[in-house]
Design an enzyme around this catalytic site. Structure first.
Site, PDB file in Angstrom:
ATOM      1  N   LEU A   1     -50.676  28.297 -45.829  1.00 22.79           N
ATOM      2  CA  LEU A   1     -51.589  28.500 -46.957  1.00 22.79           C
ATOM      3  C   LEU A   1     -51.967  29.962 -47.111  1.00 22.79           C
ATOM      4  CD1 LEU A   1     -54.022  25.468 -46.459  1.00 22.79           C
ATOM      5  CD2 LEU A   1     -52.309  25.731 -48.269  1.00 22.79           C
TER       6      LEU A   1
ATOM      7  N   ARG B   1     -52.140  34.075 -44.736  1.00 23.93           N
ATOM      8  CA  ARG B   1     -52.005  34.869 -43.512  1.00 23.93           C
ATOM      9  C   ARG B   1     -53.046  35.974 -43.509  1.00 23.93           C
ATOM     10  NH1 ARG B   1     -46.888  34.117 -41.051  1.00 23.93           N
ATOM     11  NH2 ARG B   1     -45.425  32.916 -42.355  1.00 23.93           N
TER      12      ARG B   1
ATOM     13  N   SER C   1     -54.973  39.216 -40.678  1.00 22.28           N
ATOM     14  CA  SER C   1     -54.707  40.076 -39.525  1.00 22.28           C
ATOM     15  C   SER C   1     -54.914  39.339 -38.205  1.00 22.28           C
ATOM     16  CB  SER C   1     -55.623  41.304 -39.579  1.00 22.28           C
ATOM     17  OG  SER C   1     -56.982  40.898 -39.599  1.00 22.28           O
TER      18      SER C   1
ATOM     19  N   ASP D   1     -70.986  37.346 -45.925  1.00 17.53           N
ATOM     20  CA  ASP D   1     -69.733  37.661 -46.623  1.00 17.53           C
ATOM     21  C   ASP D   1     -69.507  36.689 -47.788  1.00 17.53           C
ATOM     22  OD1 ASP D   1     -67.529  39.256 -47.065  1.00 17.53           O
ATOM     23  OD2 ASP D   1     -66.240  38.207 -45.634  1.00 17.53           O
TER      24      ASP D   1
END
EC number: 2.7.12.2
Length: 307
Positions: free
Chosen positions: A51, A53, A55, A165
């Site tokens: 779904l 990617r 880091s 966030d």
């Protein structure tokens, strides 16, 4: 008599990222966040496709081999820096604590200490995130989304959890038009009444003034930063672009710091309803103490549009 506006003094020093020092595998089962399984083991699910990617790992679409139920599986590699190790442990602790229809539900946490991997099994949201809806939503749709997001924030804040966030990418949608808060990687649990959490984490484009200004942030409402981020995000969904800068201008740290700390808060455009303009204004007040809380915003007249 002339009115003189108090000049905002801020700390213009930018934080230096920590050195990337890798630690040996850390067992989260021994931390404050116990492993969750809800009766599902890692061998019960099968990967279908990727779904996304990042880091730190990969998110897969998976299904339960017996029931056919679809989930999202976030797999994180164990070769992590000290900061990321703490971040992941914190995320797992928050997932363990939360149980709300407005927060993405964790179905299991699996460890593979030998290969150094942690996998988090979560409910699958088949509508993607809110980024794809920028500029394509009506006030009535925004009111419906806002009601759900604010219920999620009110729930988190009642548990003394600050998300830090809130942005379109971290708000997931399903085919039933349900919106849920996701990604607690930089969130924080407030353990003391004077805990200070307005640090340089999260996505800087959605940071509140007090999070850029570390000196002012020490005395601010720790939950108010989430409301500022929510207000920026709601306005962005409506106008179709990041609202603090001219359309097409790419935000950078220095520009954002000046705009957020010294500029006037963004307003809803002409032609919007008075209720929507007022709603945005209540979210984007420069002083954190003047911003409405999530619970107060749930009683705002604009949200009657969603009923």
């Amino acid at each position: 008599m002339a009115l003189v506006r108090k000049r905002r003094q801020i700390n213009l020093r930018l934080p230096v990222p920590p050195l990337s020092v890798h630690l040996p595998w850390f067992s989260f089962a021994s931390s404050t966040a116990p492993v969750i399984n809800n009766g599902i083991s890692a061998s019960d699910v099968e990967k279908l496709h990727v779904l996304g990617r990042g880091s730190s790992g990969i998110v897969y679409k998976v299904h339960h081999k017996t029931t056919g139920e679809i989930y999202a599986l976030k797999s994180v590699n164990g070769d992590m820096s000290p900061a990321f190790t703490r971040q992941l442990a914190r995320e797992m602790e928050i997932l363990r604590r939360t149980d709300s229809p407005y927060v993405v539900r964790c179905q299991g946490i699996f460890e593979k200490p030998i290969v150094g991997e942690v996998s988090i099994l979560m409910e699958y949201m088949d509508g993607g995130n809110l980024e794809s809806l920028r500029g394509a939503v009506t006030e009535k749709q925004l009111a419906g989304f806002s009601r759900q997001i604010l219920k999620g924030l009110s729930y988190l804040h009642s548990l003394k959890i600050v998300h830090r966030d809130i942005k379109p990418a971290n708000l997931l949608l399903n085919s039933r038009n349900e919106v849920k808060i996701a990604d607690f990687g930089v969130s924080k649990i407030i353990t003391r009444s004077l805990d200070y959490c307005n640090s340089y984490v999260g996505t800087c484009a959605y940071m509140s003034p007090e999070r850029f200004d570390s000196a002012a942030g020490e005395n601010s409402d720790v939950y108010a930063g989430d409301i500022w981020s929510f207000g920026v995000m709601i306005l962005e969904l409506f106008v179709g672009h990041f609202p603090l800068l001219p359309q097409g201008q790419r935000p950078d740290w220095a520009t954002l710091m000046c705009v957020v700390c010294f500029g006037e808060p963004p307003r809803a455009p002409e032609g919007c309803s008075d209720e929507f303009r007022s709603f945005v204004d209540c979210c984007l007040r420069k002083e954190s103490s003047e911003r409405w809380t999530a619970s107060q915003l749930l009683g705002h007249p604009f949200l009657r549009e969603s009923l």
